[in-house]
Scaffold this motif. Structure first.
Motif, PDB file in Angstrom:
ATOM      1  N   LYS A   5       0.871  -1.179   0.000  1.00 42.71           N
ATOM      2  CA  LYS A   5       0.000   0.000   0.000  1.00 42.71           C
ATOM      3  C   LYS A   5       0.908   1.230   0.000  1.00 42.71           C
ATOM      4  N   LEU A   6       0.764   2.068  -1.014  1.00 37.14           N
ATOM      5  CA  LEU A   6       1.506   3.329  -1.080  1.00 37.14           C
ATOM      6  C   LEU A   6       0.529   4.489  -0.976  1.00 37.14           C
ATOM      7  N   THR A   7       0.940   5.522  -0.286  1.00 35.05           N
ATOM      8  CA  THR A   7       0.222   6.791  -0.294  1.00 35.05           C
ATOM      9  C   THR A   7       1.105   7.788  -1.024  1.00 35.05           C
ATOM     10  N   LEU A   8       0.542   8.439  -2.034  1.00 34.22           N
ATOM     11  CA  LEU A   8       1.342   9.347  -2.840  1.00 34.22           C
ATOM     12  C   LEU A   8       0.620  10.667  -3.070  1.00 34.22           C
ATOM     13  N   SER A   9       1.423  11.677  -3.338  1.00 31.65           N
ATOM     14  CA  SER A   9       0.920  13.008  -3.651  1.00 31.65           C
ATOM     15  C   SER A   9       1.438  13.379  -5.026  1.00 31.65           C
ATOM     16  N   TYR A  10       0.596  14.074  -5.803  1.00 31.57           N
ATOM     17  CA  TYR A  10       1.084  14.475  -7.120  1.00 31.57           C
ATOM     18  C   TYR A  10       0.442  15.769  -7.607  1.00 31.57           C
ATOM     19  N   LEU A  94       3.736  -2.654   3.898  1.00 29.77           N
ATOM     20  CA  LEU A  94       3.260  -3.977   3.558  1.00 29.77           C
ATOM     21  C   LEU A  94       1.893  -4.192   4.200  1.00 29.77           C
ATOM     22  N   VAL A  95       0.975  -4.811   3.455  1.00 25.44           N
ATOM     23  CA  VAL A  95      -0.383  -5.001   3.947  1.00 25.44           C
ATOM     24  C   VAL A  95      -0.826  -6.432   3.672  1.00 25.44           C
ATOM     25  N   ASP A  96      -1.958  -6.796   4.259  1.00 23.36           N
ATOM     26  CA  ASP A  96      -2.543  -8.102   4.021  1.00 23.36           C
ATOM     27  C   ASP A  96      -2.990  -8.218   2.569  1.00 23.36           C
TER      28      ASP A  96
END
Length: 271
Positions: A5-10, A94-96
């Protein structure tokens, strides 16, 4: 497989939206290329929703699986080196394997920013800085926030938002996600629930923030354009229920420019 899981800004100014398109720069495509460069694996990261051309994100969420084993901090650092400066990875975790950026989302918040050229406190027209113009609607009208606030209350709750969907017959009722908040595929469904919405003056801008379980294509921008008509006095506050009931895009106001829209945040159930 390692599930991520990534959190990104753009900054969406130079991108043709989130979703990958042949021969066009997109956020999803840029991230896929960076992942290929860093890990050697070809994956298509899935976003929490599709943002359109020119729309920005403060905290978009994406998920994907990799065979490569790499510490989260190292993946974040490597991707930020490989990506253009207009995209930044804020967190990597890292996630399920059951987690899906879109299917697992419970609610989303969008933010729309307006630069007011004319205000009651400023008799002369203000100039929008070229460093702000790509990130706000440079609105030429003087807007009254009180009626806009009242009008936005009519939109909270569960309604058929067909009048606020894009008018393109091929895309008008296309949702930003093809599934609902519970991950069930259901096709185009114009009935959405807005949990809260309102206007505020922040840092010299007029900001609309709205939270809902799902949104239609152009829905937030069409709502903002309609509420701006209320703010400038060309539409009465009590016309909003009529517009909703019409279930026709022509009943609502104009589409606000893409540059002022930000995906603010995405919420998930606690792990």
């Amino acid at each position: 497989m390692n599930h991520w899981k990534l959190t990104l800004s753009y900054d969406g100014t130079l991108f043709h939206g989130w979703q990958v398109q042949p021969e066009l720069p997109t956020v999803q495509g840029s991230l896929a290329l960076a992942l290929k460069y860093v890990t050697g694996e070809s994956v298509l990261p899935q976003g929490s929703g599709r943002t359109d051309s020119g729309v920005h994100a403060l905290a978009q969420v994406t998920s994907f699986a990799l065979e490569t084993s790499i510490p989260p901090a190292n993946l974040q650092r490597a991707l930020n080196r490989a990506l253009p400066p207009s995209i930044r990875i804020l967190t990597a975790e890292l996630v399920d394997e059951s987690f899906h950026a879109r299917h697992s989302a419970r609610r989303k918040t969008y933010e729309y920013r307006i630069f007011e050229r004319r205000t009651a406190a400023s008799p002369s027209e203000r100039i929008c800085s070229p460093f702000l113009a790509p990130y706000a609607w440079d609105c030429r009208w003087q807007l009254a926030i009180e009626p806009m606030q009242e009008a936005s209350k009519y939109l909270c709750g569960t309604h058929d938002f067909t009048s606020f969907a894009a008018s393109d017959p091929e895309r008008g009722l296309r949702e930003e996600e093809s599934d609902d908040a519970n991950g069930k595929a259901h096709g185009p469904n114009p009935v959405k629930t807005l949990l809260q919405a309102g206007w505020a003056h922040e840092d010299g801008l007029l900001v609309y923030r709205v939270t809902g379980s799902g949104f239609l294509h152009h829905m937030v921008r069409n709502i903002v354009g309609t509420l701006a008509d209320v703010g400038r006095g060309s539409l009465a506050v009590d016309e909003i229920p009529r517009i909703l009931a019409a279930r026709n895009r022509t009943a609502a106001g104009p589409t606000a420019p893409a540059c002022g829209l930000f995906l603010h945040s995405v919420e998930y159930d606690p792990v």
